[in-house]
Scaffold this motif. Structure first.
Motif, PDB file in Angstrom:
ATOM      1  N   VAL A  53      27.884 -69.179 -47.200  1.00 41.99           N
ATOM      2  CA  VAL A  53      27.300 -69.235 -48.544  1.00 41.99           C
ATOM      3  C   VAL A  53      28.149 -70.180 -49.376  1.00 41.99           C
ATOM      4  CG1 VAL A  53      26.691 -67.929 -50.609  1.00 41.99           C
ATOM      5  CG2 VAL A  53      26.434 -66.875 -48.359  1.00 41.99           C
ATOM      6  N   ASN A  54      27.512 -71.160 -50.029  1.00 42.36           N
ATOM      7  CA  ASN A  54      28.212 -72.155 -50.829  1.00 42.36           C
ATOM      8  C   ASN A  54      27.979 -71.921 -52.316  1.00 42.36           C
ATOM      9  OD1 ASN A  54      28.971 -73.635 -48.413  1.00 42.36           O
ATOM     10  ND2 ASN A  54      26.841 -74.289 -48.327  1.00 42.36           N
ATOM     11  N   SER A  55      28.947 -72.324 -53.110  1.00 46.85           N
ATOM     12  CA  SER A  55      28.855 -72.122 -54.554  1.00 46.85           C
ATOM     13  C   SER A  55      27.791 -72.986 -55.207  1.00 46.85           C
ATOM     14  CB  SER A  55      30.217 -72.405 -55.202  1.00 46.85           C
ATOM     15  OG  SER A  55      30.618 -73.754 -54.971  1.00 46.85           O
ATOM     16  N   ASP A  56      27.278 -74.013 -54.525  1.00 45.01           N
ATOM     17  CA  ASP A  56      26.234 -74.860 -55.098  1.00 45.01           C
ATOM     18  C   ASP A  56      24.829 -74.288 -54.890  1.00 45.01           C
ATOM     19  OD1 ASP A  56      25.807 -75.272 -52.408  1.00 45.01           O
ATOM     20  OD2 ASP A  56      26.227 -77.415 -52.441  1.00 45.01           O
ATOM     21  N   GLY A  57      24.742 -73.073 -54.356  1.00 40.94           N
ATOM     22  CA  GLY A  57      23.448 -72.435 -54.168  1.00 40.94           C
ATOM     23  C   GLY A  57      22.846 -72.606 -52.798  1.00 40.94           C
ATOM     24  N   THR A  58      23.463 -73.402 -51.944  1.00 39.78           N
ATOM     25  CA  THR A  58      22.979 -73.579 -50.577  1.00 39.78           C
ATOM     26  C   THR A  58      23.652 -72.555 -49.657  1.00 39.78           C
ATOM     27  OG1 THR A  58      24.673 -75.221 -50.054  1.00 39.78           O
ATOM     28  CG2 THR A  58      22.582 -76.026 -50.980  1.00 39.78           C
ATOM     29  N   SER A  59      23.053 -72.350 -48.505  1.00 35.79           N
ATOM     30  CA  SER A  59      23.624 -71.437 -47.518  1.00 35.79           C
ATOM     31  C   SER A  59      23.114 -71.829 -46.149  1.00 35.79           C
ATOM     32  CB  SER A  59      23.261 -69.981 -47.839  1.00 35.79           C
ATOM     33  OG  SER A  59      21.856 -69.814 -47.874  1.00 35.79           O
ATOM     34  N   GLY A  60      23.681 -71.219 -45.120  1.00 35.83           N
ATOM     35  CA  GLY A  60      23.262 -71.567 -43.773  1.00 35.83           C
ATOM     36  C   GLY A  60      23.713 -70.540 -42.759  1.00 35.83           C
ATOM     37  N   ALA A  61      23.081 -70.583 -41.613  1.00 34.87           N
ATOM     38  CA  ALA A  61      23.447 -69.725 -40.491  1.00 34.87           C
ATOM     39  C   ALA A  61      23.406 -70.559 -39.222  1.00 34.87           C
ATOM     40  CB  ALA A  61      22.486 -68.543 -40.372  1.00 34.87           C
ATOM     41  N   ALA A  62      24.335 -70.299 -38.304  1.00 36.63           N
ATOM     42  CA  ALA A  62      24.401 -71.041 -37.043  1.00 36.63           C
ATOM     43  C   ALA A  62      24.791 -70.106 -35.917  1.00 36.63           C
ATOM     44  CB  ALA A  62      25.400 -72.190 -37.152  1.00 36.63           C
ATOM     45  N   VAL A  63      24.251 -70.363 -34.741  1.00 38.81           N
ATOM     46  CA  VAL A  63      24.594 -69.582 -33.557  1.00 38.81           C
ATOM     47  C   VAL A  63      24.883 -70.533 -32.407  1.00 38.81           C
ATOM     48  CG1 VAL A  63      23.280 -67.546 -34.205  1.00 38.81           C
ATOM     49  CG2 VAL A  63      22.180 -69.357 -32.876  1.00 38.81           C
ATOM     50  N   LYS A  64      25.717 -70.069 -31.495  1.00 38.78           N
ATOM     51  CA  LYS A  64      26.053 -70.838 -30.302  1.00 38.78           C
ATOM     52  C   LYS A  64      26.213 -69.858 -29.153  1.00 38.78           C
ATOM     53  CE  LYS A  64      29.169 -74.507 -28.748  1.00 38.78           C
ATOM     54  NZ  LYS A  64      30.320 -75.363 -29.151  1.00 38.78           N
ATOM     55  N   ILE A  65      25.301 -69.909 -28.179  1.00 33.72           N
ATOM     56  CA  ILE A  65      25.260 -68.927 -27.109  1.00 33.72           C
ATOM     57  C   ILE A  65      25.567 -69.617 -25.780  1.00 33.72           C
ATOM     58  CG2 ILE A  65      23.836 -67.231 -25.911  1.00 33.72           C
ATOM     59  CD1 ILE A  65      22.147 -67.070 -28.477  1.00 33.72           C
ATOM     60  N   PRO A  66      26.642 -69.231 -25.103  1.00 37.78           N
ATOM     61  CA  PRO A  66      26.989 -69.866 -23.825  1.00 37.78           C
ATOM     62  C   PRO A  66      25.888 -69.685 -22.778  1.00 37.78           C
ATOM     63  CG  PRO A  66      28.815 -68.558 -24.673  1.00 37.78           C
ATOM     64  CD  PRO A  66      27.628 -68.224 -25.511  1.00 37.78           C
ATOM     65  N   ILE A  67      25.598 -70.750 -22.047  1.00 41.68           N
ATOM     66  CA  ILE A  67      24.626 -70.708 -20.955  1.00 41.68           C
ATOM     67  C   ILE A  67      25.342 -70.687 -19.614  1.00 41.68           C
ATOM     68  CG2 ILE A  67      22.729 -71.913 -19.828  1.00 41.68           C
ATOM     69  CD1 ILE A  67      22.009 -73.112 -22.533  1.00 41.68           C
ATOM     70  N   THR A  68      26.277 -71.603 -19.448  1.00 41.99           N
ATOM     71  CA  THR A  68      27.036 -71.680 -18.204  1.00 41.99           C
ATOM     72  C   THR A  68      28.342 -72.419 -18.474  1.00 41.99           C
ATOM     73  OG1 THR A  68      26.941 -72.355 -15.867  1.00 41.99           O
ATOM     74  CG2 THR A  68      25.996 -73.863 -17.483  1.00 41.99           C
ATOM     75  N   GLY A  69      29.277 -72.341 -17.527  1.00 39.23           N
ATOM     76  CA  GLY A  69      30.541 -73.053 -17.690  1.00 39.23           C
ATOM     77  C   GLY A  69      31.657 -72.423 -16.879  1.00 39.23           C
ATOM     78  N   ASN A  70      32.831 -73.015 -17.026  1.00 32.28           N
ATOM     79  CA  ASN A  70      34.034 -72.504 -16.375  1.00 32.28           C
ATOM     80  C   ASN A  70      35.197 -72.707 -17.315  1.00 32.28           C
ATOM     81  OD1 ASN A  70      34.764 -75.264 -16.125  1.00 32.28           O
ATOM     82  ND2 ASN A  70      33.694 -75.396 -14.145  1.00 32.28           N
ATOM     83  N   GLU A  71      36.422 -72.662 -16.793  1.00 33.57           N
ATOM     84  CA  GLU A  71      37.589 -72.775 -17.667  1.00 33.57           C
ATOM     85  C   GLU A  71      37.752 -74.172 -18.264  1.00 33.57           C
ATOM     86  OE1 GLU A  71      41.009 -73.786 -14.296  1.00 33.57           O
ATOM     87  OE2 GLU A  71      40.967 -71.832 -15.305  1.00 33.57           O
ATOM     88  N   ASN A  72      37.011 -75.140 -17.772  1.00 34.31           N
ATOM     89  CA  ASN A  72      37.136 -76.504 -18.280  1.00 34.31           C
ATOM     90  C   ASN A  72      35.917 -76.992 -19.064  1.00 34.31           C
ATOM     91  OD1 ASN A  72      39.725 -77.086 -17.100  1.00 34.31           O
ATOM     92  ND2 ASN A  72      38.695 -77.165 -15.123  1.00 34.31           N
ATOM     93  N   HIS A  73      34.757 -76.414 -18.817  1.00 39.54           N
ATOM     94  CA  HIS A  73      33.531 -76.925 -19.422  1.00 39.54           C
ATOM     95  C   HIS A  73      32.645 -75.776 -19.889  1.00 39.54           C
ATOM     96  CE1 HIS A  73      34.592 -80.786 -17.577  1.00 39.54           C
ATOM     97  NE2 HIS A  73      34.794 -80.110 -16.453  1.00 39.54           N
ATOM     98  N   LYS A  74      31.897 -76.009 -20.981  1.00 35.62           N
ATOM     99  CA  LYS A  74      30.954 -75.026 -21.488  1.00 35.62           C
ATOM    100  C   LYS A  74      29.654 -75.722 -21.873  1.00 35.62           C
ATOM    101  CE  LYS A  74      33.873 -71.480 -21.666  1.00 35.62           C
ATOM    102  NZ  LYS A  74      33.709 -70.226 -20.909  1.00 35.62           N
ATOM    103  N   LEU A  75      28.532 -75.117 -21.497  1.00 38.58           N
ATOM    104  CA  LEU A  75      27.222 -75.555 -21.951  1.00 38.58           C
ATOM    105  C   LEU A  75      26.592 -74.401 -22.711  1.00 38.58           C
ATOM    106  CD1 LEU A  75      25.008 -77.759 -21.942  1.00 38.58           C
ATOM    107  CD2 LEU A  75      24.065 -76.618 -19.912  1.00 38.58           C
ATOM    108  N   SER A  76      26.161 -74.661 -23.946  1.00 35.90           N
ATOM    109  CA  SER A  76      25.658 -73.605 -24.814  1.00 35.90           C
ATOM    110  C   SER A  76      24.347 -74.005 -25.467  1.00 35.90           C
ATOM    111  CB  SER A  76      26.684 -73.279 -25.913  1.00 35.90           C
ATOM    112  OG  SER A  76      27.948 -72.983 -25.379  1.00 35.90           O
TER     113      SER A  76
END
Length: 233
Positions: A53-76
């Motif tokens: 929530v921003n003081s200028d009246g704007t707001s937003g929501a974001a999500v990031k859900i992992p699909i696959t990956g390992n200790e070196n790479h992530k795809l979301s």
């Protein structure tokens, strides 16, 4: 052709006043859980989404859900919604994100902007330097804009920038973008100060300056300031 250029120029100025068309948001919401130390301290978190929530009246929501990956790479899978004055939809985005253990990443997204149309964006970032105190990234993007307004054809926008953070407390950024169709250039400078942060919340003060120029009009540097409160989950 002149009519198309004029309409597109007016359109971009109008859209820019409520949703910055050429400034690509970051979708690097942290969700790496207990990864090795080489991910960097700022990347070892369990968050998969955020509400802001921003003081200028704007707001937003974001999500990031992992699909696959390992200790070196992530795809979301990623998604976000930006709300403007009186909770009106400013933009809705969905796509994919790739993250590398060294801080590099890339996204491919589609965004719908009411009153404008859609755009497809490919973006990437490269971590240039990271330690306990400093984090420096370079980023670039290319967008295909698809207006749903008569007589305005599809057109492309490209841009690049740099972002710097000191101890996750003080940050600065600079970016530029170019739209060849109307020969428009956008420039942005920004600063960020984290006031407080917990594992699930953050309060930040933001300051910035933006300007643009086209063959038809040119703006001066316009300042802006805001406070942003974010809740992570």
């Amino acid at each position: 052709m002149f009519t198309e250029l004029f309409l597109a120029s007016v359109l971009l100025v109008g859209v820019n006043s409520r949703y910055l068309l050429v400034e690509e948001p970051g979708y690097y919401i942290e969700q790496y859980e207990d990864q090795p130390e080489r991910w960097g301290s700022s990347r070892v978190r369990r968050q998969a989404g955020a509400l802001t929530v921003n003081s200028d009246g704007t707001s937003g929501a974001a999500v990031k859900i992992p699909i696959t990956g390992n200790e070196n790479h992530k795809l979301s899978a990623i998604g976000s919604v930006d709300l403007i004055d009186r909770m009106k939809l400013g933009a809705a985005t969905a796509g994919l994100a790739y993250d590398n253990v060294n801080g590099h990443g890339a996204t491919l997204t589609k965004t719908h902007i009411p009153g404008f149309g859609d755009k497809m964006t490919a973006a990437g970032k490269v971590n240039l330097f990271h330690n306990d105190n400093h984090d420096l990234n370079a980023n670039a993007f290319a967008s295909k804009n698809m207006p749903n307004i008569p007589q305005v054809p599809n057109f492309n926008t490209v841009g690049a920038g740099v972002d710097y953070m000191f101890k996750d407390k003080i940050g600065a950024s600079a970016s530029a973008a170019h739209t060849d169709f109307i020969n428009r250039n956008d420039y942005s400078l920004g600063g960020k100060l984290n006031i407080f942060k917990t594992p699930t919340t953050s309060l930040d003060f933001n300051a910035g300056w933006k300007k643009f120029d086209t063959p038809f009009t040119k703006s001066s540097w316009e300042p802006s300031t805001s406070f942003s409160f974010s809740k992570y989950f």
